[in-house]
Every structure is written in C-alpha cells, then in structure tokens.
Design a protein around this motif. Structure first.
Motif, PDB file in Angstrom:
ATOM      1  N   SER A 178     -30.186  -9.995   0.521  1.00 43.42           N
ATOM      2  CA  SER A 178     -31.309  -9.759   1.435  1.00 43.42           C
ATOM      3  C   SER A 178     -32.344 -10.879   1.294  1.00 43.42           C
ATOM      4  O   SER A 178     -32.420 -11.538   0.247  1.00 43.42           O
ATOM      5  N   PRO A 179     -33.158 -11.091   2.323  1.00 47.51           N
ATOM      6  CA  PRO A 179     -34.187 -12.145   2.235  1.00 47.51           C
ATOM      7  C   PRO A 179     -35.154 -11.947   1.065  1.00 47.51           C
ATOM      8  O   PRO A 179     -35.527 -12.908   0.396  1.00 47.51           O
ATOM      9  N   VAL A 180     -35.544 -10.709   0.798  1.00 45.06           N
ATOM     10  CA  VAL A 180     -36.475 -10.446  -0.305  1.00 45.06           C
ATOM     11  C   VAL A 180     -35.825 -10.798  -1.639  1.00 45.06           C
ATOM     12  O   VAL A 180     -36.416 -11.499  -2.466  1.00 45.06           O
ATOM     13  N   ALA A 181     -34.604 -10.317  -1.867  1.00 50.56           N
ATOM     14  CA  ALA A 181     -33.920 -10.595  -3.134  1.00 50.56           C
ATOM     15  C   ALA A 181     -33.677 -12.084  -3.313  1.00 50.56           C
ATOM     16  O   ALA A 181     -33.873 -12.624  -4.409  1.00 50.56           O
ATOM     17  N   ARG A 182     -33.252 -12.757  -2.242  1.00 48.98           N
ATOM     18  CA  ARG A 182     -32.998 -14.206  -2.356  1.00 48.98           C
ATOM     19  C   ARG A 182     -34.271 -14.954  -2.737  1.00 48.98           C
ATOM     20  O   ARG A 182     -34.227 -15.925  -3.481  1.00 48.98           O
ATOM     21  N   ALA A 183     -35.423 -14.493  -2.228  1.00 53.64           N
ATOM     22  CA  ALA A 183     -36.686 -15.147  -2.571  1.00 53.64           C
ATOM     23  C   ALA A 183     -37.087 -14.865  -4.018  1.00 53.64           C
ATOM     24  O   ALA A 183     -37.708 -15.705  -4.671  1.00 53.64           O
ATOM     25  N   LEU A 184     -36.723 -13.689  -4.531  1.00 52.41           N
ATOM     26  CA  LEU A 184     -37.130 -13.293  -5.881  1.00 52.41           C
ATOM     27  C   LEU A 184     -36.255 -13.865  -6.994  1.00 52.41           C
ATOM     28  O   LEU A 184     -36.751 -14.155  -8.084  1.00 52.41           O
ATOM     29  N   ILE A 185     -34.953 -14.013  -6.727  1.00 49.83           N
ATOM     30  CA  ILE A 185     -34.009 -14.459  -7.765  1.00 49.83           C
ATOM     31  C   ILE A 185     -34.483 -15.776  -8.394  1.00 49.83           C
ATOM     32  O   ILE A 185     -34.783 -16.743  -7.699  1.00 49.83           O
ATOM     33  N   GLY A 186     -34.530 -15.774  -9.725  1.00 51.14           N
ATOM     34  CA  GLY A 186     -34.891 -16.978 -10.465  1.00 51.14           C
ATOM     35  C   GLY A 186     -36.378 -17.137 -10.712  1.00 51.14           C
ATOM     36  O   GLY A 186     -36.785 -18.025 -11.462  1.00 51.14           O
ATOM     37  N   LYS A 187     -37.197 -16.281 -10.113  1.00 54.20           N
ATOM     38  CA  LYS A 187     -38.646 -16.398 -10.282  1.00 54.20           C
ATOM     39  C   LYS A 187     -39.102 -15.578 -11.487  1.00 54.20           C
ATOM     40  O   LYS A 187     -38.374 -14.763 -12.028  1.00 54.20           O
ATOM     41  N   TYR A 188     -40.350 -15.780 -11.887  1.00 58.83           N
ATOM     42  CA  TYR A 188     -40.932 -15.147 -13.060  1.00 58.83           C
ATOM     43  C   TYR A 188     -42.096 -14.241 -12.666  1.00 58.83           C
ATOM     44  O   TYR A 188     -42.672 -14.384 -11.582  1.00 58.83           O
ATOM     45  N   GLU A 189     -42.462 -13.357 -13.592  1.00 59.27           N
ATOM     46  CA  GLU A 189     -43.635 -12.503 -13.414  1.00 59.27           C
ATOM     47  C   GLU A 189     -44.856 -13.387 -13.157  1.00 59.27           C
ATOM     48  O   GLU A 189     -45.046 -14.401 -13.825  1.00 59.27           O
ATOM     49  N   GLY A 190     -45.654 -13.022 -12.152  1.00 56.80           N
ATOM     50  CA  GLY A 190     -46.832 -13.803 -11.794  1.00 56.80           C
ATOM     51  C   GLY A 190     -46.580 -14.813 -10.688  1.00 56.80           C
ATOM     52  O   GLY A 190     -47.528 -15.302 -10.070  1.00 56.80           O
ATOM     53  N   ASP A 191     -45.309 -15.155 -10.434  1.00 58.78           N
ATOM     54  CA  ASP A 191     -44.991 -16.089  -9.348  1.00 58.78           C
ATOM     55  C   ASP A 191     -45.280 -15.454  -7.993  1.00 58.78           C
ATOM     56  O   ASP A 191     -45.177 -14.233  -7.822  1.00 58.78           O
ATOM     57  N   VAL A 192     -45.623 -16.292  -7.033  1.00 58.28           N
ATOM     58  CA  VAL A 192     -45.799 -15.861  -5.646  1.00 58.28           C
ATOM     59  C   VAL A 192     -44.616 -16.412  -4.860  1.00 58.28           C
ATOM     60  O   VAL A 192     -44.283 -17.594  -4.972  1.00 58.28           O
ATOM     61  N   VAL A 193     -43.963 -15.515  -4.098  1.00 58.05           N
ATOM     62  CA  VAL A 193     -42.799 -15.928  -3.317  1.00 58.05           C
ATOM     63  C   VAL A 193     -43.076 -15.706  -1.837  1.00 58.05           C
ATOM     64  O   VAL A 193     -43.833 -14.816  -1.463  1.00 58.05           O
ATOM     65  N   THR A 194     -42.468 -16.530  -1.021  1.00 54.78           N
ATOM     66  CA  THR A 194     -42.565 -16.396   0.426  1.00 54.78           C
ATOM     67  C   THR A 194     -41.232 -15.883   0.947  1.00 54.78           C
ATOM     68  O   THR A 194     -40.187 -16.459   0.645  1.00 54.78           O
ATOM     69  N   VAL A 195     -41.294 -14.810   1.717  1.00 56.15           N
ATOM     70  CA  VAL A 195     -40.093 -14.211   2.285  1.00 56.15           C
ATOM     71  C   VAL A 195     -40.115 -14.438   3.789  1.00 56.15           C
ATOM     72  O   VAL A 195     -41.081 -14.084   4.467  1.00 56.15           O
ATOM     73  N   ARG A 196     -39.049 -15.043   4.277  1.00 52.71           N
ATOM     74  CA  ARG A 196     -38.918 -15.248   5.719  1.00 52.71           C
ATOM     75  C   ARG A 196     -38.147 -14.070   6.290  1.00 52.71           C
ATOM     76  O   ARG A 196     -36.944 -13.942   6.071  1.00 52.71           O
ATOM     77  N   ALA A 197     -38.853 -13.230   7.004  1.00 52.34           N
ATOM     78  CA  ALA A 197     -38.262 -12.033   7.602  1.00 52.34           C
ATOM     79  C   ALA A 197     -38.372 -12.143   9.114  1.00 52.34           C
ATOM     80  O   ALA A 197     -39.122 -12.984   9.632  1.00 52.34           O
TER      81      ALA A 197
END
Length: 158
Positions: free
Chosen positions: A124-143
């Motif tokens: 999913s777009p959300v999971a793909r954006a989150l994978i590999g990131k750390y606590e405190g990171d800000v991710v951008t999800v293209r939905a």
C-alpha cells in the motif's frame, strides 16, 4: 509460485479458517446436498443448487488457503533485527500532520490486509512510505486524494 509473506498471526488466522472449512463447513454442505437429493427431482431443486454452489465456494477457498499456506514465508517481527526501522510486521503509530489524527497500523502481507482491523498491505502507499523509516521521521504519502504528511510516533515489533 512465489513465496507469500505472512505474519505468524496472519498464518494462524488462515490455518483456523482452513480448519473450519474442512471440518465444519465441508461436512455441513455435504449433508445439505444429501438432504436436497433426498427430496427427489434435482432439476428444479433450489436447495440442491444452493448447496452445490456453496460447496464450490468452499472447495475453491480450501484450495486457495492450501496454496497460500504452502507458499507462505512466515515472518515474526519480534525476531527481526530492525534497528528501530519500520519493517514488515511492525505496528506503527502515525499522526497526520494536517489534521492531527492519529492511527496505528500493522504492516502485513497482501493476503492478510484488512483496513477495518488496521492491517495494511506492505504494497500500500502508506506502508511503502513507512518502510525503512524511524520513529520521529516525517513521511509523505502519495494517495489518490493528494499528498499527505505523517509523523511516525512509535514502532512496535510484536
């Protein structure tokens, strides 16, 4: 057939469904077919037709579950050395930076995804954006509704 990633809990749910289909649903539909046959003329017997249709669904699902479980690669997130990163099987709490809404998702395989239970597919777009990131990171999800930014509040591996 390629391997299918599954969490241990997801595999247990599929095995429970398979057991129920084989040991409860299948015998029940066989009895329903036998009872419908005993009523005589099968050409206009709605109960017989419904039971046969149900049997077809059950047998298809049993085959599907057997195939999935035989090709499953079980992944226990607690045993992965993730070094604090978001990985398959992790449970991640995120906050929408625009609305302030918080939500917790577990990243699972495609077959066990269920948004109502907050289980999102690894593809999913959300999971793909989150994978590999750390606590405190800000991710951008293209939905489809546009880009959203989320902050990772916590990551758990259970």
């Amino acid at each position: 057939m390629a391997t299918i990633p599954l969490t241990v809990r997801g595999a247990e749910r599929l095995q429970a469904e398979l057991h129920r289909l084989k040991h409860v649903e299948r015998p029940a539909v066989i009895n329903a077919i036998a009872e419908a046959r005993a009523q005589g003329d099968l050409s206009e017997n709605a109960e017989y037709d419904a039971a046969r249709e149900r049997q077809g669904f059950i047998e298809f699902r049993i085959g599907e579950l057997d195939g999935t479980l035989s090709n499953a690669q079980l992944i226990d997130p607690a045993s992965i050395d993730a070094d604090g990163r978001v990985v398959f099987g992790a449970t991640v709490e995120i906050e929408d930076l625009e609305s302030g809404d918080k939500v917790t998702y577990q990243i699972v395989g495609d077959i066990e995804a269920d948004i109502r239970a907050n289980l999102i597919s690894v593809s999913s777009p959300v999971a793909r954006a989150l994978i590999g990131k750390y606590e405190g990171d800000v991710v951008t999800v293209r939905a489809p509704s546009g880009e959203r930014e989320y902050e990772i509040l916590s990551i758990k591996y259970a």
